[in-house]
Each structure stands twice: as C-alpha cells, then as structure tokens.
Design a protein around this motif. Structure first.
Motif, PDB file in Angstrom:
ATOM      1  N   LEU A   1      35.423  39.416  45.747  1.00 33.24           N
ATOM      2  CA  LEU A   1      34.036  39.446  46.211  1.00 33.24           C
ATOM      3  C   LEU A   1      33.282  38.204  45.756  1.00 33.24           C
ATOM      4  CD1 LEU A   1      33.307  43.206  45.410  1.00 33.24           C
ATOM      5  CD2 LEU A   1      34.045  42.209  47.572  1.00 33.24           C
ATOM      6  N   ALA A   2      33.916  37.408  44.910  1.00 34.98           N
ATOM      7  CA  ALA A   2      33.245  36.237  44.351  1.00 34.98           C
ATOM      8  C   ALA A   2      33.686  34.958  45.050  1.00 34.98           C
ATOM      9  CB  ALA A   2      33.527  36.142  42.854  1.00 34.98           C
ATOM     10  N   ALA A   3      34.636  35.053  45.996  1.00 34.45           N
ATOM     11  CA  ALA A   3      35.276  33.850  46.523  1.00 34.45           C
ATOM     12  C   ALA A   3      34.602  33.312  47.783  1.00 34.45           C
ATOM     13  CB  ALA A   3      36.749  34.140  46.810  1.00 34.45           C
ATOM     14  N   GLY A   4      33.683  34.070  48.347  1.00 42.10           N
ATOM     15  CA  GLY A   4      33.054  33.624  49.588  1.00 42.10           C
ATOM     16  C   GLY A   4      33.952  33.798  50.808  1.00 42.10           C
ATOM     17  N   ALA A   5      35.104  34.463  50.640  1.00 44.18           N
ATOM     18  CA  ALA A   5      36.019  34.695  51.772  1.00 44.18           C
ATOM     19  C   ALA A   5      35.776  36.104  52.296  1.00 44.18           C
ATOM     20  CB  ALA A   5      37.468  34.535  51.303  1.00 44.18           C
ATOM     21  N   TRP A   6      34.636  36.280  52.953  1.00 47.95           N
ATOM     22  CA  TRP A   6      34.231  37.628  53.350  1.00 47.95           C
ATOM     23  C   TRP A   6      35.000  38.117  54.560  1.00 47.95           C
ATOM     24  CZ3 TRP A   6      31.475  39.991  49.806  1.00 47.95           C
ATOM     25  CH2 TRP A   6      30.709  39.226  48.924  1.00 47.95           C
ATOM     26  N   ILE A   7      35.424  39.364  54.516  1.00 50.74           N
ATOM     27  CA  ILE A   7      36.103  39.982  55.654  1.00 50.74           C
ATOM     28  C   ILE A   7      35.065  40.548  56.619  1.00 50.74           C
ATOM     29  CG2 ILE A   7      37.733  41.773  56.349  1.00 50.74           C
ATOM     30  CD1 ILE A   7      38.929  41.603  53.498  1.00 50.74           C
ATOM     31  N   TRP A   8      34.064  41.187  56.067  1.00 47.51           N
ATOM     32  CA  TRP A   8      33.035  41.837  56.896  1.00 47.51           C
ATOM     33  C   TRP A   8      31.692  41.120  56.828  1.00 47.51           C
ATOM     34  CZ3 TRP A   8      34.630  45.780  59.987  1.00 47.51           C
ATOM     35  CH2 TRP A   8      35.859  46.371  59.668  1.00 47.51           C
ATOM     36  N   GLY A   9      31.468  40.307  55.817  1.00 48.34           N
ATOM     37  CA  GLY A   9      30.202  39.573  55.731  1.00 48.34           C
ATOM     38  C   GLY A   9      29.616  39.598  54.336  1.00 48.34           C
ATOM     39  N   GLY A  10      28.979  38.499  53.953  1.00 45.33           N
ATOM     40  CA  GLY A  10      28.522  38.353  52.580  1.00 45.33           C
ATOM     41  C   GLY A  10      27.027  38.179  52.416  1.00 45.33           C
ATOM     42  N   THR A  11      26.222  38.549  53.463  1.00 49.64           N
ATOM     43  CA  THR A  11      24.783  38.557  53.223  1.00 49.64           C
ATOM     44  C   THR A  11      24.450  39.824  52.442  1.00 49.64           C
ATOM     45  OG1 THR A  11      24.208  39.817  55.181  1.00 49.64           O
ATOM     46  CG2 THR A  11      24.395  37.433  55.468  1.00 49.64           C
TER      47      THR A  11
ATOM     48  N   ASP B   1      24.751  42.767  54.677  1.00 48.71           N
ATOM     49  CA  ASP B   1      26.155  43.115  54.952  1.00 48.71           C
ATOM     50  C   ASP B   1      26.743  43.916  53.796  1.00 48.71           C
ATOM     51  OD1 ASP B   1      26.237  41.715  57.353  1.00 48.71           O
ATOM     52  OD2 ASP B   1      26.946  39.861  56.414  1.00 48.71           O
ATOM     53  N   ILE B   2      26.509  43.405  52.581  1.00 50.10           N
ATOM     54  CA  ILE B   2      27.097  44.051  51.395  1.00 50.10           C
ATOM     55  C   ILE B   2      26.512  45.451  51.221  1.00 50.10           C
ATOM     56  CG2 ILE B   2      27.389  43.878  48.885  1.00 50.10           C
ATOM     57  CD1 ILE B   2      27.154  40.793  49.220  1.00 50.10           C
TER      58      ILE B   2
ATOM     59  N   ALA C   1      18.555  52.601  45.390  1.00 50.41           N
ATOM     60  CA  ALA C   1      18.140  51.506  44.501  1.00 50.41           C
ATOM     61  C   ALA C   1      19.342  50.960  43.739  1.00 50.41           C
ATOM     62  CB  ALA C   1      17.076  52.004  43.517  1.00 50.41           C
ATOM     63  N   THR C   2      20.239  51.849  43.326  1.00 45.15           N
ATOM     64  CA  THR C   2      21.436  51.416  42.601  1.00 45.15           C
ATOM     65  C   THR C   2      22.344  50.613  43.529  1.00 45.15           C
ATOM     66  OG1 THR C   2      21.267  53.396  41.232  1.00 45.15           O
ATOM     67  CG2 THR C   2      23.364  52.235  41.185  1.00 45.15           C
ATOM     68  N   ILE C   3      22.459  51.030  44.772  1.00 42.70           N
ATOM     69  CA  ILE C   3      23.290  50.286  45.731  1.00 42.70           C
ATOM     70  C   ILE C   3      22.694  48.902  45.986  1.00 42.70           C
ATOM     71  CG2 ILE C   3      24.005  50.205  48.173  1.00 42.70           C
ATOM     72  CD1 ILE C   3      24.629  53.158  47.985  1.00 42.70           C
ATOM     73  N   LYS C   4      21.353  48.841  46.096  1.00 42.51           N
ATOM     74  CA  LYS C   4      20.726  47.525  46.273  1.00 42.51           C
ATOM     75  C   LYS C   4      20.995  46.637  45.069  1.00 42.51           C
ATOM     76  CE  LYS C   4      16.598  47.351  48.878  1.00 42.51           C
ATOM     77  NZ  LYS C   4      15.205  47.836  49.044  1.00 42.51           N
ATOM     78  N   SER C   5      20.925  47.236  43.868  1.00 47.47           N
ATOM     79  CA  SER C   5      21.160  46.462  42.645  1.00 47.47           C
ATOM     80  C   SER C   5      22.579  45.925  42.610  1.00 47.47           C
ATOM     81  CB  SER C   5      20.926  47.341  41.409  1.00 47.47           C
ATOM     82  OG  SER C   5      19.614  47.812  41.392  1.00 47.47           O
ATOM     83  N   VAL C   6      23.549  46.770  42.965  1.00 49.66           N
ATOM     84  CA  VAL C   6      24.939  46.322  42.902  1.00 49.66           C
ATOM     85  C   VAL C   6      25.205  45.294  44.008  1.00 49.66           C
ATOM     86  CG1 VAL C   6      26.186  48.035  44.319  1.00 49.66           C
ATOM     87  CG2 VAL C   6      27.242  47.136  42.250  1.00 49.66           C
ATOM     88  N   ALA C   7      24.489  45.415  45.126  1.00 46.64           N
ATOM     89  CA  ALA C   7      24.625  44.403  46.193  1.00 46.64           C
ATOM     90  C   ALA C   7      24.103  43.050  45.694  1.00 46.64           C
ATOM     91  CB  ALA C   7      23.869  44.842  47.455  1.00 46.64           C
ATOM     92  N   LEU C   8      22.948  43.086  45.005  1.00 48.46           N
ATOM     93  CA  LEU C   8      22.397  41.836  44.452  1.00 48.46           C
ATOM     94  C   LEU C   8      23.359  41.246  43.432  1.00 48.46           C
ATOM     95  CD1 LEU C   8      18.706  42.979  44.141  1.00 48.46           C
ATOM     96  CD2 LEU C   8      19.419  40.858  45.265  1.00 48.46           C
TER      97      LEU C   8
ATOM     98  N   VAL D   1      26.729  41.682  43.270  1.00 48.84           N
ATOM     99  CA  VAL D   1      27.915  41.157  43.977  1.00 48.84           C
ATOM    100  C   VAL D   1      27.559  39.825  44.658  1.00 48.84           C
ATOM    101  CG1 VAL D   1      29.436  41.559  45.966  1.00 48.84           C
ATOM    102  CG2 VAL D   1      29.066  43.385  44.294  1.00 48.84           C
ATOM    103  N   HIS D   2      26.371  39.793  45.252  1.00 46.15           N
ATOM    104  CA  HIS D   2      25.917  38.591  45.942  1.00 46.15           C
ATOM    105  C   HIS D   2      25.792  37.415  44.976  1.00 46.15           C
ATOM    106  CE1 HIS D   2      22.934  36.105  48.255  1.00 46.15           C
ATOM    107  NE2 HIS D   2      23.686  36.502  49.255  1.00 46.15           N
ATOM    108  N   SER D   3      25.474  37.739  43.702  1.00 47.53           N
ATOM    109  CA  SER D   3      25.233  36.675  42.715  1.00 47.53           C
ATOM    110  C   SER D   3      26.525  36.149  42.084  1.00 47.53           C
ATOM    111  CB  SER D   3      24.321  37.209  41.597  1.00 47.53           C
ATOM    112  OG  SER D   3      25.077  38.015  40.703  1.00 47.53           O
ATOM    113  N   LEU D   4      27.663  36.767  42.439  1.00 44.18           N
ATOM    114  CA  LEU D   4      28.916  36.404  41.761  1.00 44.18           C
ATOM    115  C   LEU D   4      29.461  35.046  42.165  1.00 44.18           C
ATOM    116  CD1 LEU D   4      30.763  39.868  41.752  1.00 44.18           C
ATOM    117  CD2 LEU D   4      29.772  38.663  39.814  1.00 44.18           C
ATOM    118  N   GLY D   5      28.897  34.475  43.210  1.00 47.58           N
ATOM    119  CA  GLY D   5      29.345  33.137  43.584  1.00 47.58           C
ATOM    120  C   GLY D   5      29.654  33.001  45.058  1.00 47.58           C
ATOM    121  N   GLY D   6      29.851  34.126  45.753  1.00 47.96           N
ATOM    122  CA  GLY D   6      30.223  34.041  47.167  1.00 47.96           C
ATOM    123  C   GLY D   6      29.109  34.456  48.116  1.00 47.96           C
ATOM    124  N   GLY D   7      27.942  34.800  47.584  1.00 50.54           N
ATOM    125  CA  GLY D   7      26.872  35.327  48.424  1.00 50.54           C
ATOM    126  C   GLY D   7      26.429  34.370  49.519  1.00 50.54           C
ATOM    127  N   GLU D   8      26.063  34.934  50.668  1.00 54.81           N
ATOM    128  CA  GLU D   8      25.640  34.096  51.801  1.00 54.81           C
ATOM    129  C   GLU D   8      24.139  34.238  52.023  1.00 54.81           C
ATOM    130  OE1 GLU D   8      28.112  35.609  54.890  1.00 54.81           O
ATOM    131  OE2 GLU D   8      29.791  34.324  54.351  1.00 54.81           O
TER     132      GLU D   8
END
Ligand code: HEC
Ligand code: HEC
Length: 290
Positions: free
Chosen positions: A139-149, A152-153, A274-281, A283-290
C-alpha cells in the motif's frame, strides 16, 4: 539448669540467664530509633486502614472514610479520554478529507488513530508500514490496483474487494487453465511473454510472439496492451516491479492457470466511519497516496 540473671562484665548489660556451654546470652534491647520507626509504621497502617478501602467482608468491603476507589479513578480518566477523543473523531466523521488535512491538530489525531487501527487490523495481511506480502498488495508503493486517492482507499476499506458487501469491488480474472480456455503449452507461452516483456526478464534469442498473440486475444481487455493494468477491472499493472503475487515466472503460470482472486474484508461492518477515514489518511500518508 537454673536461670541466673547477672550483669555482663564487658558490656555492663544484663544477661537473659540462658547459658550454653559457658556462652551467656545478653539481653540487648532493640535500638530506640528502630522501635520508633516500627511504631510509626503501625500508626500509619492503622490510619490507612481507616481512610482507604481495607477490610473485605461477604460480598463487599469497608470503603474507607475518604471513599477513594481506584476503579472509579480509572473510569473517570477513561471517560475524560473518550470525551476528548470523541470531539476529534466526531469532527473527522463530519469533515471532508480536505478539511481534515487543513487542520494540523485534527490530522495528528487521525494519523495516530489510523496507525493504531492499521497495526491492529491491516498489518497481518498488508505487512508493517503497508509493505505488502505475497497475495496482499503493497500500500506504500504507489502501485495501486484499484486506486490510491483518499476516496478510493475509503471505498476499498469500507466495502472490501470480492467480499460479502453488496458494494464490494468485484472482478474475476478467468480461470484460463482450470476451465480449459488455454492449453498448458499456451499458458507457458503467454507466461514467457509476460515474464520477458512486462516483468522485464527477457531471455536472449527467445521468441515470445506466440505468447504475445495469446496475450492480445485473452488478456488485453483487462491488463492493457502495454500491461498497464486497468483500475476499473482491478487488474494489476503487469509492467511493473511491484507484483501482487511476487516476481517469479511460476506465479504468472499459476495465476493464469487458477487465479487466486484475493479477498479484502469489508471493514464497514467492523470499524466506524471516522476510524475508516483515519486509516485511509494513514495509508495515504505511507508514501503511495495519490
Ligand atoms: C485478510 C487479509 C486482509 C486484511 C486484514 C486487510 N486487507 Fe486490504 N487487501 C487484502 C487483499 C487480498 C487485497 C487485494 C485484493 C485484490 O485486489 O486482489 C487488499 C487490498 C487493499 C487495498 C487496495 C489496494 C490497491 O492497490 O488498490 C487497500 C487500500 C487495502 N487493502 C487496505 C486495507 C486496510 C486499510 C486494512 C485494515 C483496515 C486492510 N486492507 C486489511 C487483504 C486484506
Ligand atoms: C477479466 C479481467 C482479467 C483478464 C481477462 C485477465 N486478468 Fe490477469 N488479473 C485480473 C485480476 C482482477 C487480477 C488480480 C486479482 C486476482 O485474480 O488475484 C489479475 C492478476 C494477474 C496477474 C498477477 C499480477 C501480479 O501483480 O502478481 C497476472 C500475472 C495476470 N493477471 C496475468 C494475466 C494473463 C496472462 C491474462 C491472459 C491470459 C490475464 N491475466 C487475463 C484480471 C484479469
């Protein structure tokens, strides 16, 4: 033997009258300072007995004059923490991703909550820091299968992939080998082509044109003519060095023979929005977020 209390000539103390083979026992009192400390401890303990919860009886216990309870103290601390957190989590639930990102204090709460949620729920599959494991995408590589916005996450995490959720992301690579759509030799040929061109491991002098034809006929619709993948189909990019199932030729053969069609759980039934939004933020911050 008769006991005889006498004065010891050397110390000037009395003996207890006990004597063993000529050795006499002195009657030495405890040092005064020691005694006072000892009595003070007893007085202290008695005071604590009265002030604080002490003696148990039947189903209850003596609560102490001060009425102090450690359990109540912890409950109060927890309640305070929940109240503090609730304010932030309610805000996270209500605000858009952009608004959350614009508020550094709120963003810090979201990323902390997201990091803990990730460690507890996602790491076993996706690996520490979202590094991925065979079958579980990085999830950190930016190689999204379904999308990394962020949206999307959020969608992926809430509804899952091939999960029981009615809104889950769905797609199924055909079972080319298992259903007899391609013969074993054709599977080997297309694997040679994918391995050489997209995975980037060409063998000198090898002719992969037969595999190229099979790819064009069977795979392009999902994976694209340049192996670029297709997010609408959840078809991974093949022209990449980040592979869902690993960077070996065998994984290509086995995937074309019998696709694994991995399942990502739908977290919407287990985590609040709210927890899902937090975990999305997070995951997005791990380096691959779009
Ligand atoms: C039981 C294993 C498992 C757990 C636990 C799990 N996932 Fe997944 N996840 C998967 C699999 C498998 C896929 C890929 C499915 C596919 O498309 O083939 C996936 C895909 C994803 C994707 C899509 C990646 C992309 O490239 O588009 C995201 C985002 C994601 N997971 C986030 C999470 C988060 C956040 C959590 C924790 C709340 C989590 N996952 C927990 C198995 C898991
Ligand atoms: C209907 C769309 C579809 C078609 C057609 C399709 N695929 Fe796939 N492919 C997928 C999906 C979805 C995945 C990932 C999820 C899974 O099945 O595990 C995938 C995964 C793969 C992977 C694993 C990639 C990785 O990163 O590890 C390979 C290799 C692959 N496909 C090769 C092929 C080849 C070769 C063909 C043609 C013979 C083909 N696919 C046809 C949808 C498709």
């Amino acid at each position: 033997m008769p006991t005889k209390i006498e004065k010891d000539a050397v110390t000037g103390r009395e003996t207890t009258g006990h004597e063993w083979d000529g050795v006499k026992e002195l009657d030495t009192p405890l040092p005064k300072w020691w005694l006072y400390v000892f009595f003070a401890c007893i007085a202290w303990a008695a005071g604590m007995f009265v002030l604080y919860p002490s003696i148990p009886y039947g189903k209850g216990y003596f609560h102490g004059v001060l009425g102090y309870s450690q359990r109540a103290a912890v409950d109060a601390d927890v309640a305070k923490l929940i109240a503090q957190r609730k304010g932030s989590m309610d805000k996270i639930a209500a605000l858009s991703f952009d608004a959350i990102k614009a508020d550094p204090a709120l963003m810090e709460v979201a990323l902390t909550s997201g990091r803990i949620t990730f460690a507890e729920n996602c790491q076993p599959c996706h690996g520490p820091g979202g590094g991925g494991r065979p079958g579980f995408p990085a999830l950190a590589a930016g190689a999204w299968i379904w999308g990394g916005t962020l949206a999307d996450i959020q969608q992926t995490v809430t509804h899952g992939i091939r999960s029981a959720d009615a809104d889950a992301r769905q797609s199924a690579m055909p079972r080319f080998g298992a259903d007899g759509m391609l013969k074993p030799a054709e599977i080997e040929a297309v694997a040679d082509y994918v391995w050489a061109t997209f995975y980037g491991h060409p063998t000198a002098g090898q002719d992969v044109s037969a595999g190229a034809k099979i790819f064009a006929d069977n795979c392009v619709a999902c994976h694209g003519d340049k192996g670029q993948g297709n997010r609408d189909m959840g078809a991974p990019r093949l022209a990449s060095h980040v592979h869902l199932y690993g960077d070996t030729r065998e994984t290509i053969v086995s995937q074309v023979t019998l696709p694994r069609q991995g399942v990502m759980p739908n977290w919407g039934t287990r985590l609040d929005p709210a927890t899902i939004k937090s975990v999305a933020l997070y995951v997005h911050s791990l380096g691959g977020g779009e």
